[in-house]
Write an enzyme that holds these catalytic residues in place. Structure first.
Site, PDB file in Angstrom:
ATOM      1  N   TYR A   1       9.254  -9.679  24.680  1.00 17.36           N
ATOM      2  CA  TYR A   1      10.669  -9.437  24.368  1.00 17.36           C
ATOM      3  C   TYR A   1      11.280  -8.498  25.411  1.00 17.36           C
ATOM      4  O   TYR A   1      12.447  -8.618  25.765  1.00 17.36           O
ATOM      5  CB  TYR A   1      10.836  -8.853  22.957  1.00 17.36           C
ATOM      6  CG  TYR A   1      11.173  -9.915  21.931  1.00 17.36           C
ATOM      7  CD1 TYR A   1      10.203 -10.814  21.478  1.00 17.36           C
ATOM      8  CD2 TYR A   1      12.468 -10.035  21.422  1.00 17.36           C
ATOM      9  CE1 TYR A   1      10.509 -11.793  20.551  1.00 17.36           C
ATOM     10  CE2 TYR A   1      12.786 -11.010  20.493  1.00 17.36           C
ATOM     11  CZ  TYR A   1      11.801 -11.883  20.059  1.00 17.36           C
ATOM     12  OH  TYR A   1      12.121 -12.860  19.142  1.00 17.36           O
TER      13      TYR A   1
ATOM     14  N   LYS B   1      -2.516  -6.916  15.649  1.00 17.12           N
ATOM     15  CA  LYS B   1      -1.881  -5.812  16.383  1.00 17.12           C
ATOM     16  C   LYS B   1      -1.806  -6.113  17.878  1.00 17.12           C
ATOM     17  O   LYS B   1      -0.861  -5.736  18.561  1.00 17.12           O
ATOM     18  CB  LYS B   1      -2.664  -4.517  16.147  1.00 17.12           C
ATOM     19  CG  LYS B   1      -2.488  -3.946  14.746  1.00 17.12           C
ATOM     20  CD  LYS B   1      -1.130  -3.290  14.598  1.00 17.12           C
ATOM     21  CE  LYS B   1      -0.969  -2.640  13.241  1.00 17.12           C
ATOM     22  NZ  LYS B   1       0.328  -1.959  13.098  1.00 17.12           N
TER      23      LYS B   1
ATOM     24  N   TYR C   1      -6.564  -7.785  11.539  1.00  8.60           N
ATOM     25  CA  TYR C   1      -5.839  -6.558  11.872  1.00  8.60           C
ATOM     26  C   TYR C   1      -5.809  -6.354  13.390  1.00  8.60           C
ATOM     27  O   TYR C   1      -4.738  -6.225  13.987  1.00  8.60           O
ATOM     28  CB  TYR C   1      -6.515  -5.382  11.181  1.00  8.60           C
ATOM     29  CG  TYR C   1      -5.838  -4.043  11.390  1.00  8.60           C
ATOM     30  CD1 TYR C   1      -4.645  -3.731  10.731  1.00  8.60           C
ATOM     31  CD2 TYR C   1      -6.396  -3.079  12.229  1.00  8.60           C
ATOM     32  CE1 TYR C   1      -4.033  -2.489  10.912  1.00  8.60           C
ATOM     33  CE2 TYR C   1      -5.784  -1.843  12.407  1.00  8.60           C
ATOM     34  CZ  TYR C   1      -4.610  -1.546  11.746  1.00  8.60           C
ATOM     35  OH  TYR C   1      -4.010  -0.324  11.930  1.00  8.60           O
TER      36      TYR C   1
ATOM     37  N   THR D   1       0.831  -1.214   0.000  1.00 11.48           N
ATOM     38  CA  THR D   1       0.000   0.000   0.000  1.00 11.48           C
ATOM     39  C   THR D   1       0.861   1.259   0.000  1.00 11.48           C
ATOM     40  O   THR D   1       0.328   2.367  -0.046  1.00 11.48           O
ATOM     41  CB  THR D   1      -0.940   0.042   1.233  1.00 11.48           C
ATOM     42  OG1 THR D   1      -0.167  -0.241   2.406  1.00 11.48           O
ATOM     43  CG2 THR D   1      -2.057  -0.963   1.108  1.00 11.48           C
TER      44      THR D   1
HETATM   45  P1  NAD Z   1      -0.218   2.434   4.912  1.00 11.84           P
HETATM   46  O1  NAD Z   1      -0.968   1.292   4.361  1.00 11.84           O
HETATM   47  O2  NAD Z   1      -0.150   3.703   4.102  1.00 11.84           O
HETATM   48  O3  NAD Z   1       1.267   2.040   5.265  1.00 11.84           O
HETATM   49  C1  NAD Z   1       1.679   0.732   5.569  1.00 11.84           C
HETATM   50  C2  NAD Z   1       2.992   0.462   4.852  1.00 11.84           C
HETATM   51  O4  NAD Z   1       3.416  -0.868   5.178  1.00 11.84           O
HETATM   52  C3  NAD Z   1       2.850   0.519   3.330  1.00 11.84           C
HETATM   53  O5  NAD Z   1       3.907   1.258   2.770  1.00 11.84           O
HETATM   54  C4  NAD Z   1       2.908  -0.942   2.916  1.00 11.84           C
HETATM   55  O6  NAD Z   1       3.394  -1.120   1.590  1.00 11.84           O
HETATM   56  C5  NAD Z   1       3.823  -1.515   3.972  1.00 11.84           C
HETATM   57  N1  NAD Z   1       3.646  -2.961   4.150  1.00 11.84           N
HETATM   58  C6  NAD Z   1       2.488  -3.660   4.289  1.00 11.84           C
HETATM   59  N2  NAD Z   1       2.735  -4.968   4.418  1.00 11.84           N
HETATM   60  C7  NAD Z   1       4.096  -5.102   4.373  1.00 11.84           C
HETATM   61  C8  NAD Z   1       4.978  -6.213   4.434  1.00 11.84           C
HETATM   62  N3  NAD Z   1       4.517  -7.479   4.578  1.00 11.84           N
HETATM   63  N4  NAD Z   1       6.311  -5.991   4.335  1.00 11.84           N
HETATM   64  C9  NAD Z   1       6.798  -4.726   4.183  1.00 11.84           C
HETATM   65  N5  NAD Z   1       6.022  -3.639   4.101  1.00 11.84           N
HETATM   66  C10 NAD Z   1       4.677  -3.831   4.204  1.00 11.84           C
HETATM   67  O7  NAD Z   1      -0.838   2.745   6.350  1.00 11.84           O
HETATM   68  P2  NAD Z   1      -0.536   3.906   7.385  1.00 11.84           P
HETATM   69  O8  NAD Z   1      -1.809   4.604   7.644  1.00 11.84           O
HETATM   70  O9  NAD Z   1       0.656   4.674   6.979  1.00 11.84           O
HETATM   71  O10 NAD Z   1      -0.199   3.049   8.675  1.00 11.84           O
HETATM   72  C11 NAD Z   1       1.137   2.822   9.116  1.00 11.84           C
HETATM   73  C12 NAD Z   1       1.114   2.061  10.429  1.00 11.84           C
HETATM   74  O11 NAD Z   1       0.396   2.814  11.422  1.00 11.84           O
HETATM   75  C13 NAD Z   1       0.417   0.698  10.332  1.00 11.84           C
HETATM   76  O12 NAD Z   1       1.132  -0.232  11.106  1.00 11.84           O
HETATM   77  C14 NAD Z   1      -0.943   0.955  10.935  1.00 11.84           C
HETATM   78  O13 NAD Z   1      -1.469  -0.194  11.514  1.00 11.84           O
HETATM   79  C15 NAD Z   1      -0.633   2.022  11.975  1.00 11.84           C
HETATM   80  N6  NAD Z   1      -1.843   2.831  12.253  1.00 11.84           N
HETATM   81  C16 NAD Z   1      -2.306   3.741  11.360  1.00 11.84           C
HETATM   82  C17 NAD Z   1      -3.475   4.456  11.654  1.00 11.84           C
HETATM   83  C18 NAD Z   1      -4.032   5.504  10.716  1.00 11.84           C
HETATM   84  O14 NAD Z   1      -5.080   6.084  11.027  1.00 11.84           O
HETATM   85  N7  NAD Z   1      -3.415   5.820   9.607  1.00 11.84           N
HETATM   86  C19 NAD Z   1      -4.166   4.220  12.852  1.00 11.84           C
HETATM   87  C20 NAD Z   1      -3.664   3.261  13.712  1.00 11.84           C
HETATM   88  C21 NAD Z   1      -2.495   2.575  13.428  1.00 11.84           C
END
Ligand code: NAD
Ligand code: UDP
Length: 315
Positions: free
Chosen positions: A161, A151, A147, A39
């Site tokens: 850990y 998490k 998800y 993504t």
């Molecule tokens: P996003 O989807 O834009 O970013 C996720 C990134 O992880 C992407 O670049 C994707 O290519 C990469 N990725 C996915 N699977 C992978 C894998 N197997 N190996 C390597 N890379 C992988 O989402 P985001 O909104 O930027 O979220 C980033 C983090 O923050 C996530 O862990 C998400 O759970 C957490 N988060 C985001 C929000 C929000 O509102 N945006 C809220 C809570 C938690």
């Protein structure tokens, strides 16, 4: 001469990760961005690609990786319901194995490691607003479980850990965050509504629109994450990072229509499975320990993401 800090950001080409990489480069760090581009996109990190302190490695975190670093931010995981439900087995593998492999690196090189956890660990909360001490109300067998439980399991692994091997961990629980570099087809509510409004298309409200969320602008989150990483080793979290101003989804739609000057109409579609009814962070812990609070009100953040989509989508 002081040694330059080497920082690994998994998921660094994604929405939040790309802002974090830029911030760390601006702070003078050497940044290794690990991403499989599921993504994320190279466009998000285009301005960093030729920077001498930036390295992009296309890699899937479900496969082990070796590198020497001082700090790790573990963000790799799709975050939008559409994307994380596309291949749920892969999502839970990414959450669990990604955390395991990043913790393995932290253990080998004694790095400090921060986990990007989520408000989804509270599920459909029965306590409002949500405090870190609340254990949550999560369906373990539903469509969001890959998800949410992924998490939760990653948080468990981080804690174990820390307890078993003394790894220096930090856990932040991120509430709904928005801003530039979100994908146009992301499916999350702010990107959907802004694009629908800019195209004068119907705005799709799922359910009645009475469900609530609290929206945090990405710059506020990045500040909180960097501050969390810099705390003393004895403060490990989990700590909520979010904006406590709460809106119904219908109020959000009305704000977006107003701020874009759109002629879009609201239409109502079925509510997705297990969609949480209410969400708002209690941020007292972050205020106390990080001396942090969100500074960007929704109205200003919306202006910025509207301008971003106008430019990038030619609207
Ligand atoms: P996003 O989807 O834009 O970013 C996720 C990134 O992880 C992407 O670049 C994707 O290519 C990469 N990725 C996915 N699977 C992978 C894998 N197997 N190996 C390597 N890379 C992988 O989402 P985001 O909104 O930027 O979220 C980033 C983090 O923050 C996530 O862990 C998400 O759970 C957490 N988060 C985001 C929000 C929000 O509102 N945006 C809220 C809570 C938690
Ligand atoms: N939502 C909506 N219309 C959309 C996209 C989302 O009404 O086009 C709703 C969704 O049902 C949820 C809220 O907006 O109640 C936030 O959804 P999002 O996917 O952004 O995040 P999450 O549910 O993970 O908090």
């Amino acid at each position: 001469m002081t040694k330059i800090k080497r920082v690994l950001v998994s998921g660094g080409a994604g929405f939040i990760g790309s802002h974090l990489c830029k911030r760390l480069i601006d702070d003078g760090c050497y940044v290794i961005c690990l991403d499989n581009l599921f993504t994320g996109s190279k466009r998000n990190i285009a301005s960093l690609m030729n920077h001498p302190n930036f390295e992009f490695v296309e890699h899937d975190v479900t496969i082990p990786y070796e590198v020497d670093v001082d700090e790790i931010y573990n963000l790799a995981c799709p975050a939008s319901p559409i994307h994380y439900q596309y291949d749920p087995i892969k999502t839970i593998k990414t959450s669990f194995l990604g955390a395991l492999h990043m913790l393995g690196i932290a253990k080998r090189c004694n790095a400090k490691i921060l986990q990007a956890s989520t408000s989804e660990v509270y599920g459909d909360p029965e306590v409002h607003p949500q405090m870190e001490s609340y254990w949550g109300n999560v369906n373990p067998v539903g469509y969001r479980s890959c998800y949410d439980e992924g998490k939760r399991c990653a948080e468990t692994l981080f804690m174990d850990y820390h307890r078993q091997h003394g790894i220096r961990i930090k856990v932040v629980r991120i509430f709904n965050t928005y801003g530039p570099n979100m994908l146009p087809n992301d499916g999350r509510v702010i990107s959907n509504f802004v694009l629908q409004a800019l195209r004068n298309e119907d705005i799709t409200i799922y359910g009645t629109g009475d469900q609530t969320r609290s929206f945090q602008y990405v710059d506020d989150l990045i500040e909180g994450m960097v501050k969390m990483m810099a705390t003393e080793d004895d403060f490990i979290g989990p700590v909520n990072l979010g904006n406590p101003r709460e809106f119904t989804i219908r109020q959000l739609a009305q704000k977006v229509i107003e701020q874009t000057g759109s002629s879009s109409k609201l239409i109502y579609k079925p509510l997705p499975h297990d969609d949480p009814q209410q969400r708002r962070p209690n941020i007292a812990l972050a205020q106390e320990k990080l001396v942090w609070q969100p500074l960007v009100p929704l109205e200003i953040g919306l202006e910025r993401i509207i301008a971003y989509f106008r430019e990038t989508e030619g609207l």
